[in-house]
Design an enzyme around this catalytic site. Structure first.
Site, PDB file in Angstrom:
ATOM      1  CB  ILE A 181      -2.703  10.360   9.869  1.00  0.00           C
ATOM      2  CG1 ILE A 181      -2.424   9.436  10.908  1.00  0.00           C
ATOM      3  CG2 ILE A 181      -1.332  10.875   9.058  1.00  0.00           C
ATOM      4  CD1 ILE A 181      -1.668   8.168  10.345  1.00  0.00           C
ATOM      5  CE1 TYR A 235      -9.379   1.185   8.673  1.00  0.00           C
ATOM      6  CE2 TYR A 235     -10.083   2.525  10.741  1.00  0.00           C
ATOM      7  CZ  TYR A 235      -8.994   2.038  10.023  1.00  0.00           C
ATOM      8  OH  TYR A 235      -7.777   2.506   9.821  1.00  0.00           O
ATOM      9  CB  ILE A 252      -3.464  -3.196  -5.419  1.00  0.00           C
ATOM     10  CG1 ILE A 252      -4.074  -4.054  -6.502  1.00  0.00           C
ATOM     11  CG2 ILE A 252      -4.382  -1.618  -5.590  1.00  0.00           C
ATOM     12  CD1 ILE A 252      -5.209  -4.838  -5.850  1.00  0.00           C
ATOM     13  N   GLY A 261       0.784  -1.082  -0.059  1.00  0.00           N
ATOM     14  CA  GLY A 261       0.089   0.025  -0.056  1.00  0.00           C
ATOM     15  C   GLY A 261       0.839   1.227  -0.325  1.00  0.00           C
ATOM     16  N   GLY A 306      -0.657   4.630  -0.884  1.00  0.00           N
ATOM     17  CA  GLY A 306      -1.625   5.557   0.112  1.00  0.00           C
ATOM     18  C   GLY A 306      -0.938   6.561   0.933  1.00  0.00           C
TER      19      GLY A 306
END
Ligand code: SER
Length: 323
Positions: free
Chosen positions: A169, A139, A32, A5, A8
């Site tokens: 964040i 989640y 991905i 990832g 991201g």
């Protein structure tokens, strides 16, 4: 070391920080999707990798002689509510495969957990390290199950897996990919571009937040910590600042007095935010591995506005969206 990832919000900055610290030759970025901007593939090796493809994942780890995985590939909270099955699959099966590969190929793992592991029955002020954890979002269910699975692999197989419960964040690079805390990033772009913002959470919703340099520091410091000093592993509460949309607005207005905010509450994200801590007690992280964040609301706001104004003056302010 391998970052999954890596395109991201956290990955795009953590990969660079790891390259600067350990040498780009020691870092493999993966995602991905293709790194079409070249932001990482110009600096280090880059692999297109679906973490659900066990054989491809295993081969990347074998081929590059990986001994540490920063497993960041995951679906965030608001997106998870729109397709819970997909979120379970990516978050849990992706982690399960990471743990299996780490067990077989003797890798350590960094697992980013979240404030999402807590729920409405958790004490929300000064949330303790060890407390009631009954998350109500998909989640949160995946992050809490992930913590348990990580601890299981450590206890049962001795896999060196460590995690931190990240709050929201805030960063000025890649945008977050569909979380409940995203308003605290969007508000800065809106303030600089349009001087107005419509917030999807109510004015008085407290949430724990962190500026990206501290989030990066947490991942690096935790993985470098002396294993013998860790009483906890998955995962540590880490906290840096907490505020409401009303409070961050007043902080931004100190720099941009004309900035105005409106509220149009999204019931799905509001319910998630209401079930998450107002602020966590992070003393275990401070004691066990020296967690000590640098940025508070005032310092973060000043730096965000400085960085975005600089980009605006160069004509590069359009935020980078994740696919
Ligand atoms: N930022 C995340 C989210 O809102 C919380 O870990 O989903």
């Amino acid at each position: 070391m391998l970052v999954t990832g890596s395109l991201g919000q956290i990955g795009s900055e953590l990969t660079v920080a790891l390259g600067e610290r350990y040498g780009y030759g020691n870092v493999i970025a993966s995602d991905i999707k293709k790194d079409s901007s070249g932001r990482l593939s110009n600096r280090c090796a880059f692999e297109i990798l679906d973490v659900l493809s066990f054989n491809d994942y295993k081969e990347v780890v074998r081929k590059h002689g990986i001994n540490r995985i920063y497993h960041l590939a995951a679906v965030l909270s608001a997106i998870a509510e729109s397709d819970p099955q997909r979120a379970w699959n990516i978050n849990m099966e992706g982690l399960n495969k990471t743990l299996e590969i780490a067990r077989k190929q003797k890798c350590s793992i960094f697992f980013p957990s979240s404030i999402g592991v807590f729920g409405p029955t958790t004490p929300l002020d000064g949330t303790p390290q060890d407390t009631i954890m009954r998350p109500t979002s998909m989640y949160g269910v995946t992050k809490l199950s992930g913590e348990l699975l990580c601890d299981y692999y450590h206890r049962r197989y001795g896999v060196d897996v460590r995690g931190a419960r990240y709050p929201g964040i805030i960063s000025n690079g890649m945008l977050p990919g569909g979380g409940t805390t995203d308003y605290a990033v969007e508000i800065f772009y809106a303030a600089v571009m349009k001087k107005k913002y419509t917030c999807f959470l109510s004015e008085d919703t407290y949430l724990d937040m962190m500026y990206m340099p501290d989030a990066i520091k947490a991942a690096i410091d935790l993985m470098e910590a002396d294993a013998g000093k860790l009483v906890h592993r998955n995962s540590f509460n880490i906290s840096a600042m907490h505020f409401t949309p009303g409070e961050i607005t007043r902080e931004i207005q100190k720099h941009l007095p004309g900035f105005v905010i409106k509220y149009q509450v999204d019931p799905v994200r509001q319910a998630i935010a209401d079930s998450w801590p107002n602020y966590m007690d992070d003393s275990a992280a401070r004691i066990e591995w020296g967690w000590d964040p640098e940025y508070d609301l005032e310092a973060m706001t000043a730096d965000m506005l400085r960085a975005l104004e600089e980009r605006r003056s160069k004509g590069t302010l359009e935020p980078e969206q994740q696919a």
